[in-house]
Design an enzyme around this catalytic site. Structure first.
Site, mmCIF file in Angstrom:
data_model
loop_
_atom_site.group_PDB
_atom_site.id
_atom_site.type_symbol
_atom_site.label_atom_id
_atom_site.label_comp_id
_atom_site.label_asym_id
_atom_site.label_seq_id
_atom_site.Cartn_x
_atom_site.Cartn_y
_atom_site.Cartn_z
ATOM 1 N N HIS A 249 -4.426 -1.984 -6.213
ATOM 2 C CA HIS A 249 -3.731 -0.826 -6.699
ATOM 3 C C HIS A 249 -4.879 0.152 -6.997
ATOM 4 C CE1 HIS A 249 0.472 -2.829 -7.770
ATOM 5 N NE2 HIS A 249 -0.018 -3.014 -6.578
ATOM 6 N N ASP B 70 0.840 -1.230 -0.037
ATOM 7 C CA ASP B 70 0.100 -0.060 0.094
ATOM 8 C C ASP B 70 0.930 1.436 0.014
ATOM 9 O OD1 ASP B 70 -2.247 -1.609 0.498
ATOM 10 O OD2 ASP B 70 -1.954 -1.831 2.474
HETATM 11 P P1 IMP Z 1 -2.182 -12.919 2.167
HETATM 12 O O1 IMP Z 1 -1.338 -12.307 0.862
HETATM 13 O O2 IMP Z 1 -3.553 -12.763 1.840
HETATM 14 O O3 IMP Z 1 -1.854 -14.207 2.314
HETATM 15 O O4 IMP Z 1 -1.865 -12.117 3.464
HETATM 16 C C1 IMP Z 1 -0.571 -12.167 3.983
HETATM 17 C C2 IMP Z 1 -0.347 -10.793 4.716
HETATM 18 O O5 IMP Z 1 0.121 -9.737 3.713
HETATM 19 C C3 IMP Z 1 -1.599 -10.042 5.505
HETATM 20 O O6 IMP Z 1 -1.014 -9.636 6.597
HETATM 21 C C4 IMP Z 1 -2.110 -9.480 4.563
HETATM 22 O O7 IMP Z 1 -2.829 -8.280 5.246
HETATM 23 C C5 IMP Z 1 -0.758 -8.750 3.967
HETATM 24 N N1 IMP Z 1 -0.878 -8.185 2.546
HETATM 25 C C6 IMP Z 1 -1.105 -9.094 1.244
HETATM 26 N N2 IMP Z 1 -1.119 -8.306 0.375
HETATM 27 C C7 IMP Z 1 -1.138 -6.956 0.722
HETATM 28 C C8 IMP Z 1 -1.192 -5.618 0.068
HETATM 29 O O8 IMP Z 1 -1.178 -5.533 -1.110
HETATM 30 N N3 IMP Z 1 -1.059 -4.391 0.717
HETATM 31 C C9 IMP Z 1 -0.864 -4.711 2.053
HETATM 32 N N4 IMP Z 1 -0.950 -5.805 2.937
HETATM 33 C C10 IMP Z 1 -1.185 -6.854 1.921
#
Ligand code: IMP
Length: 454
Positions: free
Chosen positions: A53, A25
């Site tokens: 995005h 982010d």
């Molecule tokens: P997952 O990618 O859904 O397995 O989540 C794993 C960790 O990455 C969690 O803490 C999510 O909140 C974080 N996360 C995954 N993608 C993003 C993103 O694009 N922005 C911020 N946090 C992310």
């Protein structure tokens, strides 16, 4: 020799990458938007529909999850590389959403090697999180440190990558076009997943195999014309000297190898993900733009050493509109952590910084920056290897003067008030990389580009 093979060995192309230096982010969408015009294709190499995005083009805000933002530029290719895990239903939703707003989506190509996120991956993601939540609560009650839930987006990302690495039952996009192979893989996946999901859920999982096969065949038919060997497609472009832009998803501190493990996502989010996630050698990537917010945010669990759980944090969250693009969750907020950013910059080989959301910091008398960590009584400027170690650090602060005035209208670096200019210079000095871009608002015009605006 096929044309593709010949193309591979000719001129190295002038490619760039945009990567996030924090916990996602960071404002990569805007950075990609600024660079896209100079490239012929925008390529995603990691992650899946967990990413979000936001890009503002022509006054319209688009929130993209899977589709590279190159899709918003007529005549450019938008490529989903082999390193991405694709939820085909979400992808179709996104395609339809764009089409309904008049965006031409014919430039999208999807790697036949990219893995498919299936409904049982999402189910597993949620059940694993629930299990961790329960376990953490129990451990806490018993007074022992527990691994808590990751706080995933529950989009099936981890289980889909895990199946890719387990092999055999991993379904790739190309398999959606091969009914026999698809049926065999789904059968095998079910044999493995059913007992696991039953055990985790405490009941029979709701998966109807024939229906799933049919649903996969349908999305295969719809997406089929876009599924191709993107590795050769990219090398053909390189051979023609056409510049390509690689768009990192999530952030380096969420990288499965280099991030705050285990509170990370399941892919290589940094520049190292480019060669494995696209088949393009790193030597072609001449510029690596590291995008960082002027402060820190994090979604989900895991340590955030500079976290602000007070009115200052609330103020930054409100001013920065720090609510997730994908899940809508309020983001955790903290002061800038330069130990973390220096580390990420080093891992990625960053050649320039994009400092975003600087405008959010207007109005504070003082701005704090974490420049080192105190661990067990000693001070270090090194980022620790995992979340347990990071949770034990105490920030060492440097305090800089703030700036009272709003800066959203500044278009040149010299127009910035002293406090804001000093803040940027401090970051550049400490990270050892120049700020190529300074962003002071969501619009394209609210940007200072080094060499263009001073
Ligand atoms: P997952 O990618 O859904 O397995 O989540 C794993 C960790 O990455 C969690 O803490 C999510 O909140 C974080 N996360 C995954 N993608 C993003 C993103 O694009 N922005 C911020 N946090 C992310």
């Amino acid at each position: 020799m096929t044309p593709s093979t010949r193309a591979t060995t000719s001129r190295p192309a002038n490619c760039s990458a945009v990567v996030g230096l924090q916990w996602g982010d960071e404002g990569k969408g805007k950075a990609v938007d600024l660079l896209a015009a100079r490239h012929d294709a925008v390529v995603r190499y990691n992650g899946g529909a967990n990413a979000g995005h936001s890009v503002v083009v022509g006054g319209t805000r688009y929130a993209l999850h899977l589709i590279p933002s190159g899709i918003l530029y007529p005549g450019k290719r938008a490529i989903i590389g082999n390193g991405v895990v694709v939820d085909p239903w979400k992808l179709i939703e996104e395609l339809d959403g764009l089409a309904s707003r008049g965006v031409d989506t014919r430039g999208l190509m999807i790697s036949d090697r990219a893995h498919v996120v299936l409904p049982y991956h999402k189910l597993e993601d949620g059940l694993r999180e629930d299990l961790l939540k329960g376990g953490a609560a129990k451990a806490h009650a018993e007074g022992v440190a527990g691994i808590s839930e990751i706080g995933t987006t529950r989009r099936g990302i981890g289980p889909a990558y895990a199946d890719k690495v387990q092999r055999a039952s991993g379904v790739r996009m190309g398999d959606l076009l091969r009914p026999g192979v698809l049926a065999e893989k789904l059968e095998l996946a079910m044999a493995i997943k059913r007992p696991l999901l039953r055990e985790l859920a405490g009941k029979q999982p709701d998966i109807d195999l024939p229906r799933l096969r049919e649903a996969c065949a349908q999305v295969g038919t719809r997406l089929g014309p876009m599924i191709t060997d993107t590795t050769y497609l990219l090398h053909d472009m390189l051979g023609e000297g056409r510049p390509i832009l690689f768009e990192g998803a999530n952030g380096t501190l969420l990288d499965v190898d280099h991030g705050t493990y285990p509170y990370v996502t399941a892919s290589n989010c940094g520049s190292a993900g480019i060669p494995s996630g696209t088949g393009v050698p790193m030597a072609n990537v001449l510029r690596i733009l590291g995008v960082m917010k002027a402060y820190s945010t994090r979604v989900g669990t895991g340590p955030l050493p500079t976290e602000l759980k007070d009115a200052t944090g609330d103020r930054i969250r409100e001013r920065g509109r720090e609510f997730g693009t994908t899940t809508g969750r309020p983001r955790r907020v903290g002061w800038l952590d330069l130990v973390a950013v220096r580390y990420s910059s080093m891992i990625n080989g960053v050649t320039g910084l994009a400092i975003t959301l600087l405008d959010v910091l207007a109005g504070f008398d003082e701005l704090r920056i974490c420049t080192a960590y105190k661990v067990n009584g000693s001070v270090t400027d090194r980022f620790p290897p995992d979340a347990i170690d990071l949770a034990a650090v105490e920030p060492v602060w440097t305090t800089l003067p703030g700036f009272g005035e709003e800066i959203g209208r500044c278009r040149r670096r010299q127009d910035l008030p002293d406090g804001a200019r000093r803040y940027v210079e401090f970051v550049e000095e400490r990270v050892g990389v120049p700020a190529d871009i300074i962003s002071v608002g969501p619009d394209r015009e609210q940007t200072m580009v080094r060499g263009e605006s001073e």
